[in-house]
Write a protein that holds these residues in place. Sequence first.
Motif, PDB file in Angstrom:
ATOM      1  N   ASN A  10     -21.610  -7.365  33.678  1.00  0.00           N
ATOM      2  CA  ASN A  10     -20.565  -7.099  33.049  1.00  0.00           C
ATOM      3  C   ASN A  10     -20.467  -5.836  31.893  1.00  0.00           C
ATOM      4  OD1 ASN A  10     -19.103  -9.158  34.127  1.00  0.00           O
ATOM      5  ND2 ASN A  10     -19.869 -10.780  32.748  1.00  0.00           N
ATOM      6  N   SER A  47     -21.723 -17.539  28.964  1.00  0.00           N
ATOM      7  CA  SER A  47     -21.487 -16.473  29.798  1.00  0.00           C
ATOM      8  C   SER A  47     -20.931 -15.434  29.060  1.00  0.00           C
ATOM      9  CB  SER A  47     -20.392 -17.112  30.690  1.00  0.00           C
ATOM     10  OG  SER A  47     -19.661 -15.840  31.453  1.00  0.00           O
ATOM     11  N   LEU A  49     -19.321 -11.481  28.469  1.00  0.00           N
ATOM     12  CA  LEU A  49     -18.421 -10.555  28.860  1.00  0.00           C
ATOM     13  C   LEU A  49     -18.555  -8.911  28.538  1.00  0.00           C
ATOM     14  CD1 LEU A  49     -15.248 -12.579  28.075  1.00  0.00           C
ATOM     15  CD2 LEU A  49     -16.435 -12.541  30.509  1.00  0.00           C
ATOM     16  N   THR A  65     -18.235 -13.500  24.476  1.00  0.00           N
ATOM     17  CA  THR A  65     -18.361 -14.662  25.452  1.00  0.00           C
ATOM     18  C   THR A  65     -16.927 -15.295  25.605  1.00  0.00           C
ATOM     19  OG1 THR A  65     -18.776 -16.567  24.030  1.00  0.00           O
ATOM     20  CG2 THR A  65     -20.652 -15.105  24.767  1.00  0.00           C
TER      21      THR A  65
END
Length: 90
Positions: A10, A47, A49, A65
């Motif tokens: 990303n 996760s 971004l 995130t």
Amino acid sequence: MPLPEDETINALVSAGSLPTRLYGALPSGIWESQDAGGVWSQRSSASALAVAVHPTNADHVVAVTGNGLFESRDGGANWTALARAQRRIS
């Protein structure tokens, strides 16, 4: 260890003060390389971004995130929440 091959990157940034230090934002978390991408270490499993690095301090990292905005001042060893994500209204 290499970056996971089956994931989207990303964001990928170089630390301005240490050009061989890279940080990557992937669905599996924040990853760091200290040798320009030869070897990677996972620094967070949230996760990610987006990721940004302070221009004069390679250990000062900020990541976005799904849970919010987080900051590390020790190269990703520890993270502090700056802002928690709010529920989206559609």
